[in-house]
Write an enzyme that holds these catalytic residues in place. Structure first.
Site, mmCIF file in Angstrom:
data_model
loop_
_atom_site.group_PDB
_atom_site.id
_atom_site.type_symbol
_atom_site.label_atom_id
_atom_site.label_comp_id
_atom_site.label_asym_id
_atom_site.label_seq_id
_atom_site.Cartn_x
_atom_site.Cartn_y
_atom_site.Cartn_z
ATOM 1 N N SER A 48 -6.963 -117.282 20.760
ATOM 2 C CA SER A 48 -7.332 -115.884 20.499
ATOM 3 C C SER A 48 -7.907 -115.754 19.090
ATOM 4 O O SER A 48 -7.695 -116.609 18.236
ATOM 5 C CB SER A 48 -6.105 -114.982 20.635
ATOM 6 N N ASN A 49 -8.638 -114.649 18.859
ATOM 7 C CA ASN A 49 -9.248 -114.485 17.540
ATOM 8 C C ASN A 49 -8.199 -114.328 16.440
ATOM 9 O O ASN A 49 -8.466 -114.665 15.288
ATOM 10 C CB ASN A 49 -10.220 -113.299 17.568
ATOM 11 N N GLU A 50 -7.014 -113.854 16.817
ATOM 12 C CA GLU A 50 -5.932 -113.803 15.827
ATOM 13 C C GLU A 50 -5.565 -115.222 15.389
ATOM 14 O O GLU A 50 -5.378 -115.492 14.204
ATOM 15 C CB GLU A 50 -4.696 -113.109 16.426
ATOM 16 N N GLU A 58 -14.381 -126.953 21.873
ATOM 17 C CA GLU A 58 -14.575 -125.758 22.688
ATOM 18 C C GLU A 58 -15.053 -124.619 21.796
ATOM 19 O O GLU A 58 -15.934 -123.862 22.156
ATOM 20 C CB GLU A 58 -13.254 -125.394 23.374
ATOM 21 N N GLN A 98 -8.738 -126.728 33.515
ATOM 22 C CA GLN A 98 -7.967 -126.958 32.295
ATOM 23 C C GLN A 98 -6.543 -126.410 32.428
ATOM 24 O O GLN A 98 -6.360 -125.195 32.543
ATOM 25 C CB GLN A 98 -8.672 -126.255 31.123
ATOM 26 N N GLY A 99 -5.551 -127.291 32.412
ATOM 27 C CA GLY A 99 -4.147 -126.862 32.512
ATOM 28 C C GLY A 99 -3.483 -126.809 31.151
ATOM 29 O O GLY A 99 -2.753 -127.732 30.779
ATOM 30 N N TYR A 100 -3.758 -125.777 30.413
ATOM 31 C CA TYR A 100 -3.195 -125.628 29.059
ATOM 32 C C TYR A 100 -2.150 -124.505 29.021
ATOM 33 O O TYR A 100 -0.962 -124.746 28.923
ATOM 34 C CB TYR A 100 -4.319 -125.299 28.055
ATOM 35 N N SER A 101 -2.634 -123.234 29.095
ATOM 36 C CA SER A 101 -1.746 -122.082 28.919
ATOM 37 C C SER A 101 -0.640 -122.053 29.965
ATOM 38 O O SER A 101 -0.826 -122.507 31.100
ATOM 39 C CB SER A 101 -2.540 -120.781 29.038
#
Lengths: 397, 378
Positions: free
Chosen positions: A382-384, A244, A126-129
């Site tokens: 992230s959970n934030e 996801e 997966q090329g996301y971040s």
């Protein structure tokens, strides 16, 4: 409304249980118990058994190779695989890019890629971040410029899990720098053997090589490998993130994790008594079970909603937040149970190394696993960010 | 009431801090850990001879600078700030502390060697089954003529691969969990019959499983004081580890603060987001309370045993919990980069995690506190 399994569901459970007992690869048995790092072959061996049986992608529509199981059957399946300590399957093809392709792809893309995801022939990443785009994913800068019937891609991706094994990657790239951030992104399928791609390892705290940097320099990608319309890739990305998230709860695996803690705490001695009779430790196990049950029944309600045609919405952020926190607490308690033997750094058995582990076996990787699993509240949004999604999308704040 | 350090104590801190700033940057530490020995012996030599500060907590008659627990706190805090892998805790705080308390010819002989940097001590007290009860040991020291014969297995002995001496708890009498009959011995680490299995620890140290098989030791290896002495030196060590936590968590907080000012997302430094501001404010509260509890316990180490134990336990329980909070939130605020080997922050997190359980978890210490102060229900 009731919680009982029907006779048919019980028969299904027995069928699944027998299938796993008879077909789970012998060489994988006990592997996850020791917190081993698994090889590509390890992952693929179980994948291929399931592919042959037609059970590798239960959630896919039947026309693309899904099982047609009800949500309850899928629940039973995840319970049974966790109960038998089966390794998890790599999600990048099966639960990430696969659903994007069958939802948004062209008939040619579906015909080309879906069967190879099912068979395990293609390993996906997966090329996301990007280094500058983590939580703020839409600010991504990897650029794709069209040149005839190709895009030329330049940029850098990071946290690319298992890219060292990947045949294909799905990448978010910027195709219009002038539009609003979300409106200039496209979704590309990239052959990882294309010239100009370099995969560099990132070593994490426990010494593992799971994630990578992926550098792209003048990488030529056929335009036919773009999924959905140009500059509409964010739609695919959002769809995928919601998918996801719902899988990320990991209820069945966490239930197994709690069972393992109980097994450990029955034999691990706390001075003159088993650790499980220590009221402080026992209370923490009970609290884990309380929160895990709350998560389980929340997930079941979500699954039931899905069966009635409600897709996984922003509520799935709840599953991600609570699921990831519970996964972390399990590793925390395991490390606590290990006592002094949490400290030795043991890298597992090398080829032909018959040395005994240091201390009890479960303790060997308890600290590295604890360090590693800090990732669950960071990845997949992230959970934030998940709390922001709930605040905005669910609460309307 | 006075929480000020003396000029001499300030000077000790400055001397050490300056030395570590020159020698113990993150890259140098990485190289030391990756080397065969797992450390740079030159650092220890320099602490002993160039700086002469291993003498800090010893009395002037013993060749020291006349300090004590406060000096140990200063040393541990500064070592914690660079997550040093130096055997100060094991050698000076624990080994030196035991010798100071027991006195006698052995102390007179060994303390100058500690001060001179010639002796490194590993503290072999933990056993595979004993967990945190110091009396729950099955290693035995049987009287044999004028000396003893040692048999047993000690677990996770930090610094043992480097040690010239081992400080060993062993049973001279009594049964498995009995307080009576537990004694302390300082022995030559090269004595015949000692075998080790060495390994690195997750926080960058070196440690060993140590096996004793009919190890003959001289009678004067015994440090008199029994379980009371062992509990006293472990309490001193516990407070010293709290001191280390002061340095480690301070750095975790500072590093997180710096990162939140630099890291840009959504067009602004992430430190502008209120949810992260409150988190970093909470981390700050915990770091300050770690400091407060550490000073409190350091100043109460000379109280009678029951009071000392209660207050040390209260301090360690708080420090364990706060170190976990600060470490976990430092990593979370950094995101992915916080879980890699690349930034120092992850390495501080690993040490903070090991401090949580060292010499007793929060639960164990709260339990000890309750038993000492609350068990009669009044």
């Amino acid at each position: 409304m009731n919680l009982e399994f029907s006779p048919e569901e019980i028969a299904f459970r027995d069928e699944v249980r027998t299938f796993i007992a008879e077909n789970y690869p012998v060489e994988l048995r006990g592997k996850q118990d020791e917190g081993d790092e698994l090889s590509k072959e390890d992952f693929l061996s179980w994948h291929k058994v399931l592919a042959k049986k037609g059970w590798v992608a239960p959630a896919w529509p039947v026309e693309y190779g899904g099982t047609g199981w009800t949500p309850t059957q899928r629940y039973i399946w995840s319970e049974e695989t966790a109960r038998a300590d089966c390794i998890r399957l790599m999600p990048f093809g099966l639960t990430m890019v696969g659903p994007v392709i069958y939802t948004f792809g062209t008939p040619e893309q579906k015909a080309k890629f879906l069967p190879r995801i099912l068979s395990g022939e293609d390993w996906w990443c997966q090329g996301y971040s990007e280094p500058g785009s983590g939580s703020d994913l839409a600010s991504l800068r990897t650029k794709a410029v069209q040149d005839g019937d190709h895009y030329v891609v330049n940029g850098q991706k990071t946290w690319t899990t298992m890219a060292q094994y990947a045949d294909w990657g799905f990448f978010l790239v910027r195709t219009n720098a002038d539009a609003k951030q979300q409106e200039g992104i496209s979704f590309l399928l990239v052959d990882m053997k294309t010239p100009g791609i370099e995969v560099r390892p990132i070593i994490t705290l426990g010494g593992e090589h799971e994630v990578n940097e992926v550098w792209l320099e003048d990488v030529r990608v056929p335009v036919e490998n773009r999924v959905y319309e140009e500059n509409k890739g964010w739609t695919c990305a959002k769809f995928l993130l919601a998918h996801e998230r719902s899988g990320i709860a990991g209820v069945a695996a966490s239930k197994r994790g709690v069972e393992k803690i109980k097994e450990i705490a029955k034999t691990e001695m706390d001075d003159d008594r088993p650790l499980l009779t220590n009221p402080f430790f026992r209370r923490k196990v009970a609290e884990l079970e309380m929160d895990l049950t709350a998560l389980e029944y929340t997930e079941l309600r979500t699954l039931a909603g899905e069966a009635q045609g409600k897709g996984p919405g922003p509520e799935s952020s709840l599953l991600k937040i609570k699921g990831s926190e519970i996964q972390q607490r399990i590793t925390e308690l395991t490390l606590e149970a290990a006592g002094h033997y949490g400290a030795p750094y043991f890298r597992g058995f090398g080829e032909g190394d018959n040395e005994h582990p240091i201390g009890p076996e479960y303790a060997n990787r308890s600290a590295p696993v604890y360090f590693n699993v800090r990732k669950t509240t960071i990845y997949g949004g992230s959970n934030e960010i998940q709390r922001n999604i709930i605040a905005k999308m669910v609460l309307g704040l | 009431m006075d929480f000020n350090y003396t000029d001499t104590q300030d000077m000790l801190r400055d001397t050490l801090a300056r030395f570590l700033a020159d020698t113990y940057d993150f890259e140098s530490r990485k190289k030391m850990i990756a080397s065969d020995a797992g450390r740079d012996p030159g650092i220890w030599r320099a602490l002993a001879t160039d700086l002469g500060i291993l003498s800090a907590p010893f009395s002037e008659e013993q060749g020291g600078l006349g300090g004590g627990a406060i000096e140990n706190l200063i040393m541990m805090e500064e070592l914690g700030k660079v997550i040093a892998v130096e055997p100060y805790l094991q050698t000076v705080v624990i080994g030196g502390g035991a010798l100071k308390a027991a006195g006698g010819a052995l102390a007179d002989a060994v303390i100058p060697e500690i001060i001179g940097g010639n002796v490194i001590i590993g503290f072999a007290y933990a056993e595979p089954k004993g967990r945190y009860n110091l009396a729950n040991i099955s290693t035995t020291a049987k009287k044999d003529g004028a000396g003893y014969v040692l048999n047993g297995h000690k677990a996770v002995v930090y610094a043992a691969p480097w040690a010239t001496h081992l400080l060993v708890t062993a049973r001279t009498g009594g049964s498995q969990r009995e307080r009576a009959g537990v004694d302390l011995f300082l022995i030559d680490a090269k004595s015949a019959g000692i075998t080790r299995r060495d390994y690195p620890t997750v926080d960058g140290f070196q440690a060993s499983e140590v096996y004793f098989e009919n190890v003959a030791i001289p009678g004067d290896a015994l440090l008199t004081g029994g379980i009371d002495l062992i509990e006293q030196i472990v309490d001193e060590a516990t407070v010293a580890v709290c001191g280390e936590a002061c340095g480690v968590t301070r750095k975790l907080h500072e590093g997180t603060l710096d990162y939140s000012k630099q890291r840009q997302q959504f067009g602004q430094p992430i430190g502008r987001f209120q949810v992260l501001q409150h988190r970093m404010a909470d981390m700050f509260l915990e770091v300050e309370q770690i400091m407060s509890m550490t000073l409190m316990a350091t100043l109460k180490l000379d109280l009678p045993a029951a009071e000392r134990k209660a207050m040390v336990s209260l301090a360690k329980a708080k420090v364990s919990r706060s170190a976990k909070f600060v470490g976990q939130n430092a990593v979370q605020t950094h995101g992915g980069i916080g879980i890699t080997q690349e930034l120092a922050i992850g390495h501080y997190f690993k040490r903070a995690t090991m401090i949580e359980g060292q010499f007793g978890s929060a639960d164990w210490h709260l339990d000890r506190y309750e038993q000492l102060t609350l068990s009669d229900g009044t």
